[in-house]
Design a protein around this motif. Structure first.
Motif, PDB file in Angstrom:
ATOM      1  N   ARG A  39     -46.195  24.668 -29.991  1.00 56.13           N
ATOM      2  CA  ARG A  39     -46.556  25.806 -29.570  1.00 56.13           C
ATOM      3  C   ARG A  39     -45.513  26.976 -29.456  1.00 56.13           C
ATOM      4  NH1 ARG A  39     -51.871  25.518 -27.129  1.00 56.13           N
ATOM      5  NH2 ARG A  39     -51.455  27.846 -26.376  1.00 56.13           N
ATOM      6  N   LEU A  40     -45.387  27.543 -30.542  1.00 59.49           N
ATOM      7  CA  LEU A  40     -44.225  28.360 -31.025  1.00 59.49           C
ATOM      8  C   LEU A  40     -44.650  29.909 -30.766  1.00 59.49           C
ATOM      9  CD1 LEU A  40     -41.331  28.707 -31.785  1.00 59.49           C
ATOM     10  CD2 LEU A  40     -42.105  28.896 -34.203  1.00 59.49           C
ATOM     11  N   LEU A  41     -43.733  30.818 -29.957  1.00 59.37           N
ATOM     12  CA  LEU A  41     -43.929  32.101 -29.949  1.00 59.37           C
ATOM     13  C   LEU A  41     -42.533  32.677 -30.595  1.00 59.37           C
ATOM     14  CD1 LEU A  41     -44.785  34.965 -28.974  1.00 59.37           C
ATOM     15  CD2 LEU A  41     -44.114  34.328 -26.848  1.00 59.37           C
ATOM     16  N   VAL A  53     -47.685  33.653 -33.338  1.00 61.22           N
ATOM     17  CA  VAL A  53     -47.634  32.122 -32.695  1.00 61.22           C
ATOM     18  C   VAL A  53     -48.361  31.165 -33.426  1.00 61.22           C
ATOM     19  CG1 VAL A  53     -48.977  31.292 -30.602  1.00 61.22           C
ATOM     20  CG2 VAL A  53     -48.241  33.664 -30.592  1.00 61.22           C
ATOM     21  N   ILE A  54     -47.883  29.954 -33.390  1.00 56.13           N
ATOM     22  CA  ILE A  54     -48.192  28.849 -34.423  1.00 56.13           C
ATOM     23  C   ILE A  54     -48.497  27.529 -33.114  1.00 56.13           C
ATOM     24  CG2 ILE A  54     -47.587  27.070 -35.816  1.00 56.13           C
ATOM     25  CD1 ILE A  54     -45.934  29.093 -37.518  1.00 56.13           C
ATOM     26  N   ILE A  55     -49.768  27.405 -33.303  1.00 56.81           N
ATOM     27  CA  ILE A  55     -50.037  26.271 -32.502  1.00 56.81           C
ATOM     28  C   ILE A  55     -50.431  25.020 -33.418  1.00 56.81           C
ATOM     29  CG2 ILE A  55     -52.014  25.715 -30.688  1.00 56.81           C
ATOM     30  CD1 ILE A  55     -52.032  28.522 -29.866  1.00 56.81           C
ATOM     31  N   SER A 141     -45.658  34.519 -21.724  1.00 54.75           N
ATOM     32  CA  SER A 141     -45.815  33.276 -21.773  1.00 54.75           C
ATOM     33  C   SER A 141     -47.353  32.471 -21.400  1.00 54.75           C
ATOM     34  CB  SER A 141     -44.704  32.581 -20.915  1.00 54.75           C
ATOM     35  OG  SER A 141     -43.565  32.724 -21.802  1.00 54.75           O
ATOM     36  N   PRO A 142     -47.704  33.274 -20.155  1.00 50.29           N
ATOM     37  CA  PRO A 142     -49.141  32.692 -19.685  1.00 50.29           C
ATOM     38  C   PRO A 142     -50.225  32.906 -20.625  1.00 50.29           C
ATOM     39  CG  PRO A 142     -47.951  33.871 -17.813  1.00 50.29           C
ATOM     40  CD  PRO A 142     -47.227  34.074 -19.206  1.00 50.29           C
ATOM     41  N   LEU A 143     -50.038  33.776 -21.665  1.00 53.23           N
ATOM     42  CA  LEU A 143     -51.013  34.226 -22.538  1.00 53.23           C
ATOM     43  C   LEU A 143     -51.130  32.920 -23.716  1.00 53.23           C
ATOM     44  CD1 LEU A 143     -50.818  37.784 -22.854  1.00 53.23           C
ATOM     45  CD2 LEU A 143     -52.582  36.640 -21.527  1.00 53.23           C
ATOM     46  N   PHE A 144     -49.892  32.674 -24.235  1.00 57.01           N
ATOM     47  CA  PHE A 144     -49.639  31.816 -25.340  1.00 57.01           C
ATOM     48  C   PHE A 144     -49.309  30.614 -25.009  1.00 57.01           C
ATOM     49  CE2 PHE A 144     -49.185  35.901 -26.938  1.00 57.01           C
ATOM     50  CZ  PHE A 144     -50.224  36.337 -27.442  1.00 57.01           C
ATOM     51  N   ALA A 145     -48.694  30.143 -23.680  1.00 51.70           N
ATOM     52  CA  ALA A 145     -48.326  28.858 -23.390  1.00 51.70           C
ATOM     53  C   ALA A 145     -47.247  28.065 -24.146  1.00 51.70           C
ATOM     54  CB  ALA A 145     -49.494  27.936 -23.067  1.00 51.70           C
ATOM     55  N   VAL A 181     -38.848  26.870 -20.597  1.00 49.54           N
ATOM     56  CA  VAL A 181     -39.042  27.110 -21.866  1.00 49.54           C
ATOM     57  C   VAL A 181     -37.823  27.701 -22.625  1.00 49.54           C
ATOM     58  CG1 VAL A 181     -40.370  28.513 -23.541  1.00 49.54           C
ATOM     59  CG2 VAL A 181     -41.663  27.483 -21.837  1.00 49.54           C
ATOM     60  N   GLN A 182     -37.442  26.891 -23.849  1.00 51.05           N
ATOM     61  CA  GLN A 182     -36.495  27.256 -24.584  1.00 51.05           C
ATOM     62  C   GLN A 182     -36.639  28.713 -24.969  1.00 51.05           C
ATOM     63  OE1 GLN A 182     -35.925  23.876 -27.240  1.00 51.05           O
ATOM     64  NE2 GLN A 182     -33.963  23.830 -26.710  1.00 51.05           N
TER      65      GLN A 182
END
Length: 206
Positions: A39-41, A53-55, A141-145, A181-182
């Protein structure tokens, strides 16, 4: 799709259109700091702030065929006026123009170079920019985790001078669920959009 048809007619080639923020996050996912992420932002900080965003290997396509205008969450209602017309957006607080204003209008490239040489004013301007960026990423972060966040774009050329205070701000403001989260930097020197776009022509993600 009129633009796509016009390009294909003029060039005589099959063409593909992609949102620039999507292309940038694809480059990071495939070849950069996002490799191995589920799960990348990805955000790019430059004249504005874009995000993708890639999930689990798929681009998130929401508003405008991307993750939406992630730079337009409002962090400071009394802050700098944004190009969208609102006040205190994340984009307005971290973009290249905002960074330049913090050092009396000096060009961003000069600010970054000076900061790397130890210029205290330039370093303070980057730290202030990073404080807002970390807060913004914590808010997203809470939107896209995300399990990882990659920061790219022209302003990110400052490297750890931007990233370290961004990480500190992120840890301060993020909820416990996302605090670890990194947050990593791009290694593409601002070319992530071009790399990602080229890769999608050769090998579509979807």
């Amino acid at each position: 799709m009129q633009l796509l048809a016009a390009l294909e007619q003029r060039l005589g080639l099959d063409c593909r259109l992609e949102v620039d923020s999507n292309a940038a996050v694809v480059a990071e996912y495939r070849y950069g700091g996002g490799r191995g992420s589920m799960r990348l932002l990805g955000v790019t900080v430059g004249t504005g702030l874009g995000g993708g965003v890639i999930i689990e290997g798929a681009l998130l396509r929401y508003t405008g065929e991307c993750a939406g205008d992630v730079g337009h969450i409002i962090l400071d209602p009394k802050g700098r006026r944004c190009s969208c017309g609102a006040q205190g957006c994340l984009e307005a607080l971290v973009c290249s123009a905002a960074l330049s204003e913090r050092v009396a209008g000096r060009p961003v490239r000069d600010v970054v170079t000076s900061a790397k040489r130890g210029d205290q004013l330039a370093m303070a301007a980057l730290a202030d920019t990073a404080r807002w960026l970390g807060l913004g990423l914590a808010s997203l972060s809470p939107l896209f985790a995300p399990d990882r966040i990659v920061v790219g774009g022209g302003v990110a050329a400052a490297g750890d001078l931007l990233l370290e205070p961004t990480r500190a701000s992120y840890r301060t403001h993020a909820s416990p669920e996302f605090r670890n989260v990194q947050v990593v930097g791009s290694s593409f020197d601002g070319w992530e959009g071009m790399v990602g776009a080229a890769s999608l022509v050769l090998d579509p993600l979807e």
